[in-house]
Design an enzyme around this catalytic site. Structure first.
Site, PDB file in Angstrom:
ATOM      1  N   SER A  55       0.848  -1.197   0.000  1.00  0.00           N
ATOM      2  CA  SER A  55       0.000   0.000   0.000  1.00  0.00           C
ATOM      3  C   SER A  55       0.881   1.243   0.000  1.00  0.00           C
ATOM      4  O   SER A  55       2.004   1.221   0.529  1.00  0.00           O
ATOM      5  CB  SER A  55      -0.893   0.020   1.238  1.00  0.00           C
ATOM      6  OG  SER A  55      -1.552   1.273   1.373  1.00  0.00           O
ATOM      7  N   TYR A 103      -1.224  -0.042  10.599  1.00  0.00           N
ATOM      8  CA  TYR A 103      -1.384  -0.491   9.216  1.00  0.00           C
ATOM      9  C   TYR A 103      -0.200  -0.032   8.369  1.00  0.00           C
ATOM     10  O   TYR A 103       0.366  -0.820   7.598  1.00  0.00           O
ATOM     11  CB  TYR A 103      -2.686   0.065   8.651  1.00  0.00           C
ATOM     12  CG  TYR A 103      -2.950  -0.298   7.206  1.00  0.00           C
ATOM     13  CD1 TYR A 103      -3.347  -1.585   6.851  1.00  0.00           C
ATOM     14  CD2 TYR A 103      -2.814   0.645   6.190  1.00  0.00           C
ATOM     15  CE1 TYR A 103      -3.601  -1.924   5.525  1.00  0.00           C
ATOM     16  CE2 TYR A 103      -3.064   0.320   4.870  1.00  0.00           C
ATOM     17  CZ  TYR A 103      -3.458  -0.966   4.539  1.00  0.00           C
ATOM     18  OH  TYR A 103      -3.701  -1.284   3.231  1.00  0.00           O
TER      19      TYR A 103
END
Length: 248
Positions: free
Chosen positions: A146, A160
């Site tokens: 990501s 995250y």
């Protein structure tokens, strides 16, 4: 022969983790379209998983749905073993399974920390380790990371972001370890991508992207198929961004 009829992955065998919906399902479909036999894991979306496998098989492809929780190392190893045993080997691994549990650092639950690390980081290593033992020269390991590895972008994403940064670092190390065997290792770092889970945030997110729209799951899948193919043999150890200018 027209370019559109060339199957770049004909004869290859792939495993996609978290492949029953969203980006994962698009990758499963694209690899199949390129001629690969594809196994994929799912954790809870059994109906979507079975429908995807059925659709591919009825269209003349070869797909195998495997129930496996990526937080369980034994389940991840078993998915690799089942792919090898039932499809005849493994040439391509796409680590797509991932979770996002947001929370403020002041009161973030360590159980959530451990689960997110287990799914987003440990499972990537476990799958890569198991697959590499079975792969020959020309193997491909691809992880869906990501842009959060480079920019958190919103509050509550510290853990995250940490997991995605770890994936990018691991990719470089695995590329060094496996390069002498002719196995490439890369990460794809999508920016905001339109899926069933992100649709509600589309209008807020679009102004942040240079192209004025969110990405499509099939665009991420196209990138994965390219990295899995023969033309990407000299690309390894890279975390490659596909984000519509989100980081620009």
């Amino acid at each position: 022969m027209p370019q559109s009829t060339i199957k770049t992955l004909a004869g290859k065998i792939a495993l996609v983790t978290g492949g029953s919906r969203g980006i994962g399902a698009a990758i499963v479909q694209r690899l199949s379209d390129e001629g690969a036999s594809v196994a994929f894991t799912y954790s809870s979306s059994s109906e979507k998983a079975e429908l995807l496998a059925l659709t591919i098989n009825e269209a003349g492809g070869s797909a195998l749905a495997i129930r496996a929780d990526s937080a369980d190392p034994d389940a991840v190893r078993s998915a690799v073993s089942q792919t090898v045993e039932r499809l005849g080997g493994i040439d391509i691994l796409v680590n797509n399974a991932g979770i996002l549990i947001r929370g403020d650092v002041a009161d973030y639950d360590l159980a959530d920390f451990d689960r997110m690390f287990a799914v987003n980081v440990r499972a990537v290593f476990v799958a890569a380790q198991a697959a590499a033992r079975e792969m020959g020269h020309g193997g491909r390991i691809i992880t869906i990371g990501s842009v959060a590895a480079d920019r958190s972008g919103f509050p509550g994403a510290s853990v995250y972001s940490m997991t995605k940064g770890a994936v990018a670092a691991m990719t470089r190390g695995l590329a060094r370890d496996l390069g002498p065997r002719g196995i490439t290792v890369n990460a794809i770092q999508p920016g905001p991508t339109l899926t069933d889970m992100s649709a509600e945030h589309e209008e807020i997110t679009k102004p942040l992207l240079a192209v004025g729209r969110m990405g499509k799951d099939e665009e991420i899948a196209s990138f994965a198929a390219y990295l899995a193919g023969p033309e990407a043999a000299f690309i390894t150890g890279s975390a490659l961004t596909i984000d519509g200018g989100y980081l620009a």
